[in-house]
Design a protein around this motif. Structure first.
Motif, mmCIF file in Angstrom:
data_model
loop_
_atom_site.group_PDB
_atom_site.id
_atom_site.type_symbol
_atom_site.label_atom_id
_atom_site.label_comp_id
_atom_site.label_asym_id
_atom_site.label_seq_id
_atom_site.Cartn_x
_atom_site.Cartn_y
_atom_site.Cartn_z
ATOM 1 N N GLN A 23 0.809 -1.228 0.000
ATOM 2 C CA GLN A 23 0.000 0.000 0.000
ATOM 3 C C GLN A 23 0.838 1.272 0.000
ATOM 4 N N LEU A 24 1.736 1.350 -0.966
ATOM 5 C CA LEU A 24 2.525 2.575 -1.151
ATOM 6 C C LEU A 24 1.702 3.585 -1.936
ATOM 7 N N PHE A 25 2.175 4.825 -1.966
ATOM 8 C CA PHE A 25 1.487 5.871 -2.732
ATOM 9 C C PHE A 25 2.122 5.928 -4.116
ATOM 10 N N PRO A 26 1.407 5.437 -5.155
ATOM 11 C CA PRO A 26 2.040 5.247 -6.461
ATOM 12 C C PRO A 26 2.465 6.544 -7.138
ATOM 13 N N SER A 27 1.828 7.666 -6.808
ATOM 14 C CA SER A 27 2.187 8.900 -7.506
ATOM 15 C C SER A 27 3.365 9.606 -6.833
ATOM 16 N N LEU A 28 3.854 9.056 -5.722
ATOM 17 C CA LEU A 28 4.940 9.730 -4.989
ATOM 18 C C LEU A 28 6.273 9.018 -5.221
ATOM 19 N N SER A 29 7.343 9.759 -4.985
ATOM 20 C CA SER A 29 8.689 9.179 -5.128
ATOM 21 C C SER A 29 8.975 8.246 -3.945
ATOM 22 N N GLY A 68 10.585 -6.435 -4.288
ATOM 23 C CA GLY A 68 11.371 -6.492 -3.059
ATOM 24 C C GLY A 68 11.759 -5.101 -2.580
ATOM 25 N N GLN A 69 12.120 -4.244 -3.534
ATOM 26 C CA GLN A 69 12.478 -2.864 -3.167
ATOM 27 C C GLN A 69 11.253 -2.119 -2.632
ATOM 28 N N GLN A 70 10.101 -2.364 -3.220
ATOM 29 C CA GLN A 70 8.879 -1.734 -2.711
ATOM 30 C C GLN A 70 8.586 -2.209 -1.290
ATOM 31 N N GLN A 71 8.877 -3.473 -1.022
ATOM 32 C CA GLN A 71 8.667 -3.968 0.338
ATOM 33 C C GLN A 71 9.617 -3.267 1.307
ATOM 34 N N MET A 72 10.849 -2.979 0.832
ATOM 35 C CA MET A 72 11.798 -2.230 1.670
ATOM 36 C C MET A 72 11.239 -0.832 1.976
ATOM 37 N N VAL A 73 10.591 -0.213 0.992
ATOM 38 C CA VAL A 73 9.995 1.115 1.234
ATOM 39 C C VAL A 73 8.887 0.992 2.282
ATOM 40 N N ALA A 74 8.072 -0.051 2.152
ATOM 41 C CA ALA A 74 6.974 -0.211 3.111
ATOM 42 C C ALA A 74 7.516 -0.403 4.533
ATOM 43 N N ILE A 75 8.593 -1.169 4.651
ATOM 44 C CA ILE A 75 9.197 -1.382 5.973
ATOM 45 C C ILE A 75 9.836 -0.080 6.467
ATOM 46 N N GLY A 76 10.569 0.588 5.560
ATOM 47 C CA GLY A 76 11.218 1.854 5.918
ATOM 48 C C GLY A 76 10.200 2.901 6.346
ATOM 49 N N ARG A 77 9.098 2.965 5.621
ATOM 50 C CA ARG A 77 8.050 3.941 5.956
ATOM 51 C C ARG A 77 7.528 3.696 7.371
ATOM 52 N N ALA A 78 7.309 2.417 7.706
ATOM 53 C CA ALA A 78 6.812 2.107 9.052
ATOM 54 C C ALA A 78 7.869 2.463 10.106
ATOM 55 N N LEU A 79 9.154 2.190 9.806
ATOM 56 C CA LEU A 79 10.211 2.493 10.782
ATOM 57 C C LEU A 79 10.357 3.985 11.028
ATOM 58 N N MET A 80 10.004 4.788 10.029
ATOM 59 C CA MET A 80 10.149 6.246 10.148
ATOM 60 C C MET A 80 9.315 6.819 11.293
#
Ligand code: ATP
Length: 234
Positions: free
Chosen positions: A89-95, A139-151
């Motif tokens: 559930q990332l935001f597709p229009s964002l970097s 896999g990279q998108q999953q890293m973003v999802a994990i990183g976003r939660a850690l933030m």
């Protein structure tokens, strides 16, 4: 020692449909706990209850002693529980970087996560930070999802099927980060259908079947046959 998360007799409903029946669960500081179970067993519902996306009786979930069963999701994130949702559930229009920054709630806790720390853990995200998140591999998108939660600097990270749909080697890459996340003082709940993967990473586990806990314990104390029986209900 009081548990960080203490779940007692948790029932959860979608309208008239009851998805969870009397779940007892606890998570101690810094622990990694796996929640395993077949499709529809109630794993996601349990995580959503912890994250405030499914409302429950207030005292069915206590976080550091405080009843949060009916607290709204936004206040639960501020208290220190962050969800890595199923399907990312990332935001597709964002970097990439904008997606990470959305997770930064600026809590007052002491875990060390900020953009620099997330980029140190996942260097590829730094290289791709200005690019569209949709251009990343799964896999990279999953890293973003994990990183976003850690933030949000959580004391509890709730991970819903972080290995789903990823190649085994990528799953290993992602799981390799868990010790680092725990070393920062964050406890982890791993909801997984990949039982072996989850049990290797966890201190303890709970097995759900049709909304009930059928088995719990330490992975090394329970044999495969017992786990199979609890998982499939045979
Ligand atoms: P999966 O691995 O398929 O995600 P799960 O163990 O996470 O399964 P849940 O998604 O928690 O299981 O679902 C538990 C039960 O609740 C299932 O019977 C499911 O059909 C039902 N359910 C889940 N979400 C809803 C919803 N929004 N409305 C109605 N019923 C739902």
């Amino acid at each position: 020692m009081t548990a960080l998360l203490d779940v007692t007799a948790l029932d959860a409903f979608y309208g008239d449909f009851q998805a969870l029946f009397g779940i007892d669960f606890e998570l101690r500081e810094g622990e990694a706990v796996a929640v395993i179970g077949a499709n529809g067993a109630g794993k996601s519902t349990m995580l959503k209850s912890l994250a405030g996306l499914v409302r429950n009786r207030p005292d069915s979930i206590r976080f550091s002693g405080r009843p949060i069963g009916d607290a709204p999701a936004a206040s639960i994130v501020r208290l220190g529980l962050a969800l890595v949702p199923e399907g990312r559930q990332l935001f597709p229009s964002l970097s990439v970087e904008e997606n990470l920054l959305i997770g930064a709630y600026g809590g007052e806790r002491t875990t060390p996560w900020d953009l620099a720390a997330v980029y140190r853990m996942f260097p590829v995200l730094k290289e791709r930070r200005r690019g569209a998140v949709t251009a990343l591999s799964g896999g990279q998108q999953q890293m973003v999802a994990i990183g976003r939660a850690l933030m949000s600097n959580p004391s509890v990270l709730l991970c819903d099927e972080i290995s789903l749909g990823l190649a085994p080697i990528v799953v290993e890459d992602i799981y390799r980060m868990l010790p680092q996340i725990r070393a920062g003082g964050t406890a982890v709940v791993l909801v997984e259908q990949d039982i072996a993967r989850a049990l290797r990473a966890a201190d303890r586990f709970y097995c759900l079947q049709e909304g009930r806990v059928t088995l719990s314990g330490r992975p090394n104390d329970v044999d495969q046959e017992t786990i199979r029986a609890a998982y499939f209900g045979t």
